[in-house]
Design an enzyme around this catalytic site. Structure first.
Site, PDB file in Angstrom:
ATOM      1  N   HIS A   1     -12.996 -48.299  76.665  1.00 54.32           N
ATOM      2  CA  HIS A   1     -11.929 -48.298  76.827  1.00 54.32           C
ATOM      3  C   HIS A   1     -11.673 -47.166  75.761  1.00 54.32           C
ATOM      4  CE1 HIS A   1     -11.538 -53.007  77.328  1.00 54.32           C
ATOM      5  NE2 HIS A   1     -12.355 -52.644  76.374  1.00 54.32           N
TER       6      HIS A   1
ATOM      7  N   HIS B   1      -2.885 -22.036  53.561  1.00 52.76           N
ATOM      8  CA  HIS B   1      -2.593 -22.401  54.896  1.00 52.76           C
ATOM      9  C   HIS B   1      -1.457 -21.053  55.846  1.00 52.76           C
ATOM     10  CE1 HIS B   1      -4.192 -26.231  54.805  1.00 52.76           C
ATOM     11  NE2 HIS B   1      -4.160 -26.116  56.148  1.00 52.76           N
TER      12      HIS B   1
END
Length: 531
Positions: A118, A441
């Site tokens: 799945h 970041h």
């Protein structure tokens, strides 16, 4: 026999025949209903079996991790008697829970999930979308230009000047490999001999900090700015700069306390980490230094080939997302006057490419890239991430999204802050980690794109902190998982929208001066050009 009796017998036989046919039809209907019930019960039991197996697997994984952790911890605290003297087996180098991360052999979560048909189907659906992107690009090029040729001009532009990037990386790597290691050997060989240990440590640390600032601080910035590298090449240099700094800090942070605590005996030399272990650490997919890690017995070369193919597929996937969903929209939007309506429409238009780029970056780097190096180096601990997609709180999302960076921030940021403050100010320790992460970041994005636009910093340091305290681990409802995904969708849409607008504004409305406000003010707020 009379005619009346014959007719009655015939009538009775007809009645019996109809009754038998009715009975047989009703029996057939009952059989059909029974078969349908059996099929429904089979499907129901299959669903229950899948759910039970998933729950059992999760519980077994938790139990196994707990048992292995407790066993390593108990082993590190074990004492043995040698020649009548009690000797503590656990040294500062051992992987105790109190001293740092415990490494153990385990596979990546997606590798385990892909064994379920799945989940593998979802992976196949993403491949099908990539093929659709490929075919649509071919069709558009054929209609517009009358040829079936794919020109990856944006891709070649983004990765331009790779020769300069290679030279810069070689210089940074050579410095990281040689200078910190032999500086540690020099300092460690004199530490237990000189009377002024503090003076030696401060002097050596100051000299190393100056050299570190020049080679791993200023030099990469100079290469990026002076040579005007394109964005992908910029990110390679800057991200490698950050990685080398984090690796160097971890190496010194883990080995220096060991040398300080373990004074050599008379006539013996101090024990230092081997050069080969440090070289291995510079390439292995972790930011926590250990002299040894759990290793696999052999390299699965078919896994290496498949992973390389997935990395290339992700590269082209990102290219098609930008070319088909971002560039046609934002290239023509900068001349539109700024308004709330245009901004809201642009943000919601950017949600789909934004969330696709988020999933793509996660899969390409945290799964494929790190597993590729893990396989080539036979590095057995592949827990580079956890099931962040099931998070019902942002606190859990931040912990499980990137385990590699989270471990570094936790052990060298959060825990060291608590140690310095005598386990006080836990909130301040958490905020300091958020601020440091947000600054790094934002630095990477600013240097990579070539302009300052603190979207990431605000989302991380402001909204991220707020969500971390409001949506904490006490939230366990599935509704919280939906809220988390809604926030991720909107956040990615905001980032893609604002960064794309600023990128084209920087191109069509370049700076007229080098003043401070010219450098920090976004050009998209005031840019209006005519094509």
């Amino acid at each position: 026999m009379t005619t009346t009796e014959a007719d009655s017998r015939v009538h009775n036989r007809n009645i019996k025949a109809r009754q038998s046919s009715d009975n047989s039809s009703s029996a057939g209907n009952h059989d059909k209903v029974a078969e349908e019930d059996a099929r429904q019960w089979e499907r129901c039991t299959e669903k229950i079996k899948i759910k039970v197996m998933e729950q059992v697997q999760d519980q077994l994984n938790e139990i196994l991790d707990r048992v292995l952790t407790e066993s390593v911890q108990s082993l590190s605290n074990t004492q043995s008697t040698v020649n009548g003297k009690t000797k503590n087996i656990s040294s500062s180098r051992s992987q105790r829970m109190d001293d740092g991360k415990v490494f153990m052999a385990r596979a990546s979560l997606l590798d385990e999930l892909f064994e379920i048909s799945h989940i593998r189907t979802i992976y196949h659906m993403f491949i099908a979308v990539l093929l659709i992107f490929f075919l649509s690009t071919l069709a558009v090029d054929y209609i517009d230009q009358g040829r079936l040729v794919l020109e990856f001009d944006l891709l070649f532009y983004a990765f331009g000047k790779l020769g300069t990037v290679t030279v810069a990386w070689a210089i940074m790597f050579s410095y990281t490999l040689i200078v910190p290691y032999y500086t540690l050997l020099f300092w460690g060989s004199l530490y237990h001999k000189v009377p002024s240990k503090l003076g030696l440590s401060l002097g050596t640390g100051l000299i190393l900090s100056v050299i570190q600032t020049c080679i791993l601080g200023v030099f990469p910035i100079y290469v990026v700015v002076h040579h005007q590298l394109p964005p992908a090449s910029r990110f390679i240099v800057i991200l490698e700069q950050i990685r080398f700094l984090m690796k160097t800090y971890s190496f010194l942070r883990e080995t220096a306390p060991v040398i300080m605590k373990n004074a050599p005996k008379e006539g013996e030399n101090p024990r230092f980490p081997t050069f080969s272990s440090y070289l291995y650490f510079l390439f292995c997919p972790t930011l926590i230094y250990r002299e040894s890690y759990p290793r696999n017995r052999h390299i699965r070369w078919n896994y290496v080939g498949i992973t390389l193919g997935m990395i290339l597929g992700c590269l082209f996937y990102g290219y098609f997302i930008l070319v088909r969903l971002c560039v046609p929209v934002f290239r023509t939007q900068t001349n539109v006057p700024f308004s709330k309506r245009t901004m809201v429409l642009a943000i919601f238009h950017s949600i789909l490419p934004g969330i696709m780029l988020l999933l793509l970056c996660f899969f390409a780097f945290l799964h494929c890239w790190l597993n590729l190096f893990g396989e080539l180096l036979r590095f057995a601990d592949r827990m580079f991430y956890k099931d962040w997609w099931n998070s019902t709180s942002f606190a859990n999302y931040y912990r499980t999204w990137n385990i590699v960076v989270h471990d570094w921030l936790y052990y060298y940021g959060y825990r060291d802050f608590l140690w310095l403050s005598n386990r006080k100010f836990r909130t301040a320790a958490m905020l300091s980690v958020f601020i440091v992460s947000a600054v790094v970041h934002e630095y990477a994005l600013a240097m990579g794109f070539g302009f300052f636009y603190p979207v990431m910093f605000l989302l991380f340091a402001v909204f991220g902190v707020a969500f971390n305290f409001t949506m904490n681990d006490k939230r366990q409802s599935p509704v919280c998982n939906i809220i988390m995904w809604v926030c991720l969708f909107i956040g990615q849409g905001v980032q893609v929208c604002l960064y794309c607008q600023e990128w084209y504004a920087q191109i069509y409305c370049p700076r007229t001066g080098n003043s401070f406000w010219e450098l920090v003010m976004p050009r998209s707020w005031s840019c209006s050009y005519q094509r």
